[in-house]
Scaffold this motif. Structure first.
Motif, PDB file in Angstrom:
ATOM      1  N   THR A 112      -4.733  -1.057  -0.803  1.00 45.92           N
ATOM      2  CA  THR A 112      -4.819  -0.562   0.573  1.00 45.92           C
ATOM      3  C   THR A 112      -5.933  -1.266   1.343  1.00 45.92           C
ATOM      4  O   THR A 112      -7.058  -1.344   0.838  1.00 45.92           O
ATOM      5  CB  THR A 112      -5.067   0.958   0.584  1.00 45.92           C
TER       6      THR A 112
ATOM      7  N   SER B 170       0.822  -1.204   0.000  1.00 47.84           N
ATOM      8  CA  SER B 170       0.000   0.000   0.000  1.00 47.84           C
ATOM      9  C   SER B 170       0.860   1.260   0.000  1.00 47.84           C
ATOM     10  O   SER B 170       0.499   2.266  -0.615  1.00 47.84           O
ATOM     11  CB  SER B 170      -0.947  -0.003   1.200  1.00 47.84           C
TER      12      SER B 170
ATOM     13  N   LEU C 204      -4.735   2.338  -6.079  1.00 50.78           N
ATOM     14  CA  LEU C 204      -4.498   2.625  -4.666  1.00 50.78           C
ATOM     15  C   LEU C 204      -5.530   1.938  -3.782  1.00 50.78           C
ATOM     16  O   LEU C 204      -5.194   1.370  -2.735  1.00 50.78           O
ATOM     17  CB  LEU C 204      -4.531   4.137  -4.429  1.00 50.78           C
ATOM     18  N   SER C 205      -6.784   1.950  -4.215  1.00 44.66           N
ATOM     19  CA  SER C 205      -7.837   1.313  -3.426  1.00 44.66           C
ATOM     20  C   SER C 205      -7.628  -0.186  -3.321  1.00 44.66           C
ATOM     21  O   SER C 205      -7.782  -0.784  -2.254  1.00 44.66           O
ATOM     22  CB  SER C 205      -9.210   1.599  -4.064  1.00 44.66           C
TER      23      SER C 205
ATOM     24  N   ALA D 212      -4.939   6.901   3.440  1.00 42.68           N
ATOM     25  CA  ALA D 212      -4.257   6.849   2.143  1.00 42.68           C
ATOM     26  C   ALA D 212      -4.844   7.865   1.168  1.00 42.68           C
ATOM     27  O   ALA D 212      -4.116   8.609   0.504  1.00 42.68           O
ATOM     28  CB  ALA D 212      -4.353   5.439   1.559  1.00 42.68           C
TER      29      ALA D 212
ATOM     30  N   ARG E   7      -7.473   1.411   6.260  1.00 41.65           N
ATOM     31  CA  ARG E   7      -6.454   2.444   6.079  1.00 41.65           C
ATOM     32  C   ARG E   7      -6.719   3.327   4.862  1.00 41.65           C
ATOM     33  O   ARG E   7      -5.908   4.187   4.536  1.00 41.65           O
ATOM     34  CB  ARG E   7      -5.063   1.802   5.933  1.00 41.65           C
ATOM     35  N   ARG E   8      -7.825   3.103   4.166  1.00 38.89           N
ATOM     36  CA  ARG E   8      -8.059   3.847   2.929  1.00 38.89           C
ATOM     37  C   ARG E   8      -8.305   5.326   3.175  1.00 38.89           C
ATOM     38  O   ARG E   8      -7.942   6.170   2.354  1.00 38.89           O
ATOM     39  CB  ARG E   8      -9.240   3.232   2.168  1.00 38.89           C
TER      40      ARG E   8
ATOM     41  N   LEU F 236       0.743   4.100  -2.796  1.00 39.69           N
ATOM     42  CA  LEU F 236       0.499   5.497  -2.458  1.00 39.69           C
ATOM     43  C   LEU F 236       1.561   6.402  -3.062  1.00 39.69           C
ATOM     44  O   LEU F 236       1.252   7.471  -3.613  1.00 39.69           O
ATOM     45  CB  LEU F 236       0.462   5.657  -0.940  1.00 39.69           C
TER      46      LEU F 236
END
Length: 472
Positions: A123, A4, A119-120, A131, A127-128, A8
Motif C-alpha cells: 500500500t 493494494s 499490507l504495508s 487501508a 493510503r495506509r 487488503l
C-alpha cells in the motif's frame, strides 16, 4: 492500486479468521460440554489453548517470515490454521479439541503479524491510514463479533460449524495469496535462534500462568512457577536485545515514544476489552435469559460499530493523525465500560445498556483503525514485520491477562451464583485498564503520528543505537 486492494482483501480475510477464533468459542461452551463432557475449567482450555500458542509464537512467526519469506510463511500459516480448524470440527473428545485449538493458535501466530507487513508493503504511504482502517474494522468486528457468530452457529446448526466456517475461507485464501501477493523479506535474513527461544519460553511461562489462575489461584505452585520462569526468561530476552548486534527485537525500539506508547496502549486495551466481553457475553445469557443468538444480536451496537466507524476513523487518521483518533476511541471505550458498571443489575433493561454498548463500540472501532498505522509508523519500514509481531504479542498477552484477572475477581465476588453483583468490580477494572491505555497513547508524540514512517539514519556501530526514530 490493484495490488493494494488485493492485499487488503487477502490480509483482511486472514485477519478475520485469526481474530474471530479468540472469542468465538465462548458462547458455544455449554453445547461443547453437553457433547464432549468435562468441567467448566476443562472447557475454558478450549479458549486458553488458542490464546496460549497465539501469544507465545507471534514474534517467532514474524521473525520466520522475515527470514524465509513473508508470503511463504503467510501461506504456511493459512494452511496450518485451516487444517487445524477441520480437526477441531471433527473432534470427538475434549482433549482432541484442545490440541486442535492449540495448533490453530500456531497458524494464527504466523498469519497475523505477516498480514500487517504484507499490507504495508503493498500500500502506498498516503493510503495506509485508510487501508489499516478497513483492516481494523474487519479485525475488530471479528474479535467483538465472536460471541454472536459462535452463538448463532451453535444454536441453529451445531458448535462444530464455528470451526468449519474457517475451512472454505482458508481454501479460498491459499491460491489468492500465492498469486496476488508479492514476496518480501526482512533485513539481514538471519534467524535469531537464542532470541526466539528466550521470548517464546518467557511468553509461554507468563501466559500459561495467567490462564491457570481461574482454576488454581494466584498463589498456586503452577502459577507462581510460570510467572517466575517467564519473568526470568523475558528479562534474559531484554538483555539479549540490548547486547546482541542484530537481535530479533532490538530494545532500542522501545526508546521511541511512539513504539513504546502504542504497545503499552495495546496491552492495556486488550486486557480491559477481552475480559469485559468474556463476562458480558455470558451476562446476556445467564442473567438476561437470552439465547446465544439473541444475546449476540443485542450486543450489535457494540460489536457492529467497527464496520461503520473504523473506515472513517482510518480516513481521519490520515488527516488529523492516528494519535488523536486512538486516544478518543480509548476514552470512549473506557466510558462505555464504566457506564455498564453503573447500570448493571439483575433486572437491568436493554434500553439502559444501550448507551454503554454504543460508546464502547464506537470507541473500539476508533482505536482499531489507527492502532496498526501507529505501529507501522513508529519504526523504519525494514523493521515493520517484527514491530507488528511484538505489538500483536503484547495485545494477546493483554487479552489473556484480562480473562484471567477479571475472571478471577468475578469468581472471588460470587461468580455465577450472583452474576450481576460479581461482574460490577471486574467491569470497573476493565474501564480502568482501558483508561490507562488512553494515558499510554498520550505518550505518542504528535509529530509523525499521522502515519509517516520513521526515518533511518546510518549505523553507529555494535552495541549502540544504529537506527534513530524521529518519534523518539
Amino acid at each position: 492500486m490493484r495490488r493494494s486492494l488485493w492485499a487488503l482483501l487477502i490480509t483482511g480475510l486472514a485477519g478475520f479468521m485469526a481474530a474471530l477464533d479468540n472469542l468465538v468459542v465462548t458462547t458455544a461452551l455449554p453445547s461443547i460440554r453437553q457433547d464432549l463432557g468435562g468441567t467448566l475449567e476443562d472447557l475454558e482450555w478450549t479458549v486458553s489453548a488458542y490464546t496460549l500458542t497465539f501469544a507465545v509464537l507471534l514474534m517467532t512467526g514474524a521473525a520466520l517470515g522475515d527470514r524465509f519469506g513473508r508470503r511463504r510463511l503467510f501461506l504456511a500459516g493459512i494452511a496450518l490454521f485451516t487444517a487445524a480448524s477441520a480437526a477441531a470440527a471433527l473432534s470427538t473428545g475434549l482433549d482432541a479439541l484442545i490440541v486442535a485449538r492449540a495448533v490453530q493458535g500456531v497458524g494464527a501466530a504466523v498469519m497475523m503479524p505477516l498480514s500487517m507487513t504484507l499490507l504495508s508493503v503493498a500500500t502506498p504511504p498516503e493510503r495506509r491510514g485508510m487501508a489499516f482502517g478497513i483492516k481494523g474494522a474487519v479485525d475488530g468486528l471479528a474479535v467483538a463479533g465472536g460471541p454472536l457468530i459462535g452463538g448463532s452457529l451453535t444454536e441453529h446448526i451445531s458448535w462444530h460449524w464455528i470451526f468449519w466456517l474457517n475451512v472454505p475461507l482458508g481454501l479460498l485464501l491459499l491460491p489468492l495469496a500465492r498469486f496476488r501477493l508479492e514476496e518480501s523479506y526482512g533485513p539481514g535474513n538471519r534467524l535469531d535462534l537464542s532470541g526466539t527461544v528466550l521470548v517464546s519460553g518467557g511468553l509461554f511461562g507468563i501466559v500459561f500462568a495467567v490462564v491457570n489462575v481461574g482454576t488454581h489461584g494466584w498463589t498456586s505452585g503452577r502459577v507462581l512457577t510460570g510467572l517466575v520462569a517467564g519473568a526470568v526468561l523475558l528479562g534474559a530476552f531484554v538483555r539479549h536485545g540490548i547486547r546482541k548486534e542484530r537481535p530479533m527485537l532490538p530494545m532500542r525500539m522501545f526508546r521511541g515514544r511512539a513504539f513504546s506508547g502504542i504497545n503499552a496502549a495495546g496491552l492495556l486495551m486488550f486486557l480491559g476489552m477481552f475480559g469485559s466481553i468474556f463476562l458480558l457475553s455470558q451476562f446476556m445469557q445467564q442473567v438476561g435469559g437470552y439465547s446465544p443468538t439473541e444475546a449476540g444480536l443485542r450486543m450489535l451496537p457494540w460489536t457492529g460499530m467497527p464496520v461503520i466507524v473504523a473506515p472513517l476513523a482510518g480516513y481521519l487518521s490520515d488527516r488529523v493523525g492516528g494519535r488523536v483518533v486512538a486516544i478518543t476511541g480509548l476514552v470512549l471505550q473506557a466510558t462505555g465500560l464504566a457506564l455498564f458498571a453503573l447500570v448493571i443489575s439483575p433486572g437491568v433493561s436493554y434500553a439502559a445498556q444501550l448507551p454503554a454498548l454504543i460508546a464502547g463500540g464506537v470507541g473500539m472501532a476508533m482505536y482499531f483503525a489507527p492502532a496498526s498505522q501507529l505501529v507501522m509508523a513508529s519504526v523504519p519500514e525494514a523493521e515493520q514485520g517484527i514491530a507488528s509481531g511484538a505489538n500483536s504479542a503484547m495485545r494477546e498477552v493483554g487479552g489473556a491477562l484480562g480473562i484471567a484477572v477479571l475472571g478471577s475477581v468475578f469468581s472471588s465476588r460470587g461468580g455465577y451464583a450472583d452474576f450481576a453483583h460479581a461482574v460490577t468490580l471486574p467491569l470497573w477494572l476493565g474501564a480502568l485498564a482501558v483508561g490507562g491505555a488512553a494515558v499510554a497513547a498520550m505518550v505518542i508524540p504528535r509529530r509523525g503520528a499521522g502515519g509517516t514512517a520513521a526515518r533511518r539514519v546510518p549505523p553507529q556501530g555494535r552495541g549502540e543505537l544504529r537506527d534513530q526514530l524521529t518519534t523518539a
